[in-house]
Write an enzyme that holds these catalytic residues in place. Structure first.
Site, short mmCIF file in Angstrom:
data_model
loop_
_atom_site.label_atom_id
_atom_site.label_comp_id
_atom_site.label_asym_id
_atom_site.label_seq_id
_atom_site.Cartn_x
_atom_site.Cartn_y
_atom_site.Cartn_z
N CYS A 191 0.79 -1.23 0.00
CA CYS A 191 0.00 0.00 0.00
C CYS A 191 0.83 1.29 0.00
O CYS A 191 0.46 2.25 -0.70
CB CYS A 191 -1.01 0.00 1.14
SG CYS A 191 -0.40 -0.61 2.72
N LYS B 99 -11.99 -3.65 9.19
CA LYS B 99 -11.98 -4.46 7.98
C LYS B 99 -13.08 -5.51 8.02
O LYS B 99 -13.55 -5.91 9.08
CB LYS B 99 -10.62 -5.14 7.80
CG LYS B 99 -10.30 -6.21 8.85
CD LYS B 99 -8.94 -6.86 8.59
CE LYS B 99 -8.63 -7.89 9.68
NZ LYS B 99 -7.31 -8.52 9.50
N ARG C 142 7.60 -11.31 5.09
CA ARG C 142 7.27 -11.14 6.51
C ARG C 142 8.05 -12.14 7.34
O ARG C 142 8.06 -13.33 7.03
CB ARG C 142 5.76 -11.29 6.71
CG ARG C 142 5.00 -10.19 5.98
CD ARG C 142 3.52 -10.27 6.08
NE ARG C 142 2.91 -9.17 5.32
CZ ARG C 142 1.60 -9.04 5.11
NH1 ARG C 142 0.77 -9.95 5.59
NH2 ARG C 142 1.14 -8.02 4.42
N ASP D 241 -3.08 -7.75 -4.54
CA ASP D 241 -3.37 -6.59 -3.70
C ASP D 241 -3.95 -5.45 -4.53
O ASP D 241 -3.41 -5.11 -5.58
CB ASP D 241 -2.06 -6.14 -3.06
CG ASP D 241 -2.26 -5.54 -1.68
OD1 ASP D 241 -3.40 -5.50 -1.22
OD2 ASP D 241 -1.26 -5.13 -1.07
N HIS E 139 -8.34 -0.92 1.01
CA HIS E 139 -7.44 -2.03 0.70
C HIS E 139 -8.27 -3.29 0.44
O HIS E 139 -9.27 -3.53 1.12
CB HIS E 139 -6.53 -2.36 1.90
CG HIS E 139 -5.77 -1.20 2.46
ND1 HIS E 139 -4.40 -1.16 2.45
CD2 HIS E 139 -6.18 -0.06 3.08
CE1 HIS E 139 -3.99 -0.05 3.04
NE2 HIS E 139 -5.06 0.64 3.43
N GLN F 130 0.85 -11.12 -2.92
CA GLN F 130 -0.51 -10.64 -2.65
C GLN F 130 -1.19 -10.17 -3.93
O GLN F 130 -0.59 -9.44 -4.72
CB GLN F 130 -0.47 -9.48 -1.65
CG GLN F 130 -0.10 -9.88 -0.24
CD GLN F 130 -0.26 -8.71 0.71
OE1 GLN F 130 0.19 -7.61 0.43
NE2 GLN F 130 -0.90 -8.95 1.83
N HIS G 285 -5.86 -1.37 -4.24
CA HIS G 285 -6.20 -0.20 -3.43
C HIS G 285 -7.08 0.71 -4.27
O HIS G 285 -6.72 1.08 -5.39
CB HIS G 285 -4.94 0.52 -2.95
CG HIS G 285 -4.10 -0.36 -2.08
ND1 HIS G 285 -3.06 -1.13 -2.57
CD2 HIS G 285 -4.18 -0.64 -0.76
CE1 HIS G 285 -2.53 -1.83 -1.58
NE2 HIS G 285 -3.19 -1.55 -0.48
#
Length: 662
Positions: A354, A489, A383, A403, A535, A401, A405
């Protein structure tokens, strides 16, 4: 003795009861053997709890969530008693209930072996048969320290309670100590003799005889309080259920889960591996696994484009200042890999995408006419998961991910969240997952220091997410305290083929990062306004979703995902060229096909294809060559002989295009 009034609460009604002083909760439920505890004015209590005027009392059934936790915690006490009777020098750690079972930690000289577990289980059955009574009594810290002088780990927990850290001392510590008074549970035999005691908050079953079915599962090493600097204890895991039938069903589910274990199937199907030379939690996909991964990525990328997302790409590392701006470093530093010093700056492997997407948004001026602006990438993030929690593909250190946004005006946020949620659910259905519920993760108002943003911002964001979630008609389960530090979330929880729940997609409402990055757009009136950032990761991570799909399908992927969709099986060597010609036609139609031209006999070739879980086989012999046909065999063993090549190709392509399982 005087009369008092209490309220007996049922699921759908309440009734006032007149009882005498000294009445215990169990007397209200004497005719209901399923009740094993009571909730009194919202607090869980033993059935031996003495009622007071005005108490609102509700029975806790053994098969409810609270009832199962009480059953399993009580069984953990029986386990600990049995261990200390068989191994008198054993020192007690912590013994909480956990999902589907319980565990207890012990400090013993020699690690437990399977034969020890058998002896312990036998002794537990004896204790259960005796019908020992669980009795609660309150003690002061000093009294508890005196009584438990031979239990150093209990003494440590009591000391931590005094410092205000009792509940956070370790996983499961809350079952023993907390902010309130200390209590000890005594186990009494029927003649009143004290059999055993333990520091515990309770509640417990009335007697050990109320444990219907249990089994010890395994033992393992565990550091005291989960800290690698502390002594390593021995942990015994067990499970307990309201009936023998429930226990048998659970053990069957475990067998099925073991059969579906993606780590085992990954080796057998040659999909992926975790070479020691690369490092723990870092996966390499083999050619067949690479096919599945590519098909997943291609499909998901195309779906994002169809839903109005722009595909972007960002680097794997960044200067640390970026993660200060986003607010991540103070909250996520422990789960990020250590920084690398280069040219006078610290660089981090990115743990999230992000912040870089924010820089893309900020790279030039934005108008309200561009919003919603939707950015998407397959972002590789890293991670630093502890080695003890790394688990196959479902908990890795390097992940991809899917991912996205979305940058929107505040007014657009509800519609964008609805759009994302519908998109998420449709994607999961495309991959064969269609049993969902939603989880709503909110801020823990008692720990506001762990979250950023004003109360008004949190209230607005939570209300928007919750409203959209409820409009879906899906079950919505609260998750207080589970929000990200920057906003609430929604999580999509999926049940797989054997009923296990996996957290998949997340949709997060973020009002903080746009502020931190100074993101703006020009509104219709010419003013500069701050967008809302939403997100969304559709699968969470591609690796984890891959592992879930392996287990959901037990490795037998639907044809559109299968790495090899058709296996050609010639009966004899003279049939090889014929099947290679068929394979070329299949490949021209976009089908992944292999021909087994080995020296194995036909039945062995069929068996090999079945073990590799290939959806379709095309077998050819002399009759097939003469007829321009194949014997068309399905993965489940069904077979149609004399199927024309055109028909066989049409069957395969139709199955692939439908994305359905066969």
């Amino acid at each position: 003795m005087s009369d008092i009034q209490v309220v007996l609460a049922h699921a759908d009604a309440r009734e006032e009861r007149t009882v005498t002083t000294g009445t215990k909760a169990w007397e209200l439920f004497a005719e209901d053997p399923s009740v094993i505890a009571a909730r009194v004015d919202g607090e869980l209590r033993d059935l031996a709890h003495e009622l007071a005027p005005g108490d609102v009392v509700e029975g806790v059934a053994i098969d409810s969530d609270d009832g199962l936790a009480i059953l399993r915690h009580s069984t953990a006490h029986v386990l600990a008693q049995a261990v200390q009777e068989l191994f008198p020098e054993a020192k007690l750690g912590i013994g909480p209930p956990v999902e589907n079972g319980f565990y207890y930690d012990f400090d013993v000289e020699t690690p437990f072996v399977p034969e020890d577990l058998e002896k312990i289980e036998t002794r537990m059955r004896k204790i259960i048969k005796e019908g020992q009574r669980f009795t609660r009594r309150a003690v002061t810290d000093a009294e508890a320290i005196n009584e438990l002088a031979d239990e150093p780990y209990k003494i440590e927990l009591i000391g931590l309670k005094g410092s205000g850290h009792g509940e956070d001392a370790a996983e499961g510590a809350s079952v023993e100590v907390g902010a309130g008074e200390l209590t000890i549970y005594d186990n009494h035999r029927r003649n009143g003799e004290l059999a055993w005691k333990d520091l515990c908050r309770g509640p417990h079953l009335p007697t050990t005889k109320r444990i219907p079915a249990f089994k010890l599962m395994r033992s393992a090493a565990a550091y005291w309080r989960g800290d690698e600097k502390n002594k390593q204890l021995q942990r015994i895991y067990g499970t307990a259920w309201p009936s023998k039938e429930d226990l048998a069903a659970y053990l069957h589910r475990l067998e099925e889960a073991e059969r579906r274990d993606h780590r085992k199937l990954g080796r057998e199907l040659d999909l992926f591996s975790f070479p020691d030379e690369i490092g723990s939690g870092l996966v390499v996909f083999h050619p067949k696994g690479g096919v599945i991964k590519r098909v997943m990525e291609d499909y998901v990328r195309q779906r994002h484009i169809e839903e109005g997302f722009s595909y972007v790409g960002t680097p794997h590392i960044s200067k640390e200042g970026l993660f200060h701006t986003s607010g991540h470093l103070p909250y996520y530093a422990d789960t990020m890999f250590p920084p690398m010093e280069m040219e006078g700056s610290n660089y981090y492997l990115k743990a999230m995408n992000c912040p870089m997407h924010n820089l893309i948004f900020r790279s030039r001026g934005r108008s309200y006419r561009e919003l919603p602006l939707r950015l998407f990438e397959f972002g590789s993030v890293y991670r630093y998961e502890k080695s003890g929690v790394v688990h196959g593909l479902t908990r890795v250190r390097g992940l991809t991910q899917d991912d996205s946004h979305s940058y929107v005006t505040p007014e657009q946020a509800p519609d964008e969240i609805k759009h994302l949620l519908e998109f998420v659910l449709s994607l999961l259905r495309d991959f064969g997952l269609d049993d969902f519920y939603l989880e709503m993760s909110t801020r823990d108002d008692a720990k506001k220091d762990k979250f950023v943003g004003s109360d008004d911002d949190w209230a607005t964001a939570t209300a928007v997410l919750e409203g959209v979630a409820r409009d879906t008609g899906l079950e919505l389960v609260p998750d207080p305290g589970g929000a990200a530090f920057y906003g609430p979330k929604i999580s999509v929880q999926c049940r797989d083929a054997i009923g296990r729940t996996w957290q998949m997609s997340t949709i997060q409402y973020d009002f903080n990062q746009p502020k931190g990055f100074g993101l703006e757009y020009q509104a219709a009136d010419g003013s500069r306004q701050q967008p809302v950032m939403i997100h969304s990761a559709k699968f969470g991570s591609l690796e984890r979703f891959f592992g879930v799909l392996v287990e959901h399908y037990a490795g037998a992927f639907p044809p559109w995902l299968a790495p090899v969709q058709v296996q050609g099986i010639p009966i004899a060597e003279r049939h090889n060229d014929y099947l290679y010609d068929v394979a070329k036609r299949l490949q021209a139609a976009g089908i992944r096909v292999e021909v087994d031209d080995s020296d194995d006999r036909m039945q062995k070739k069929i068996r090999n294809a079945q073990l590799q879980k290939v959806p379709f086989m095309m077998i050819a012999g002399d009759d097939d060559l003469a007829a321009g046909a194949v014997s068309f065999r399905y993965r489940d063993g069904r077979q149609d002989n004399g199927v024309s090549i055109d028909e066989a190709i049409a069957r395969v392509t139709a199955a692939v295009e439908s994305r359905e399982q066969v």
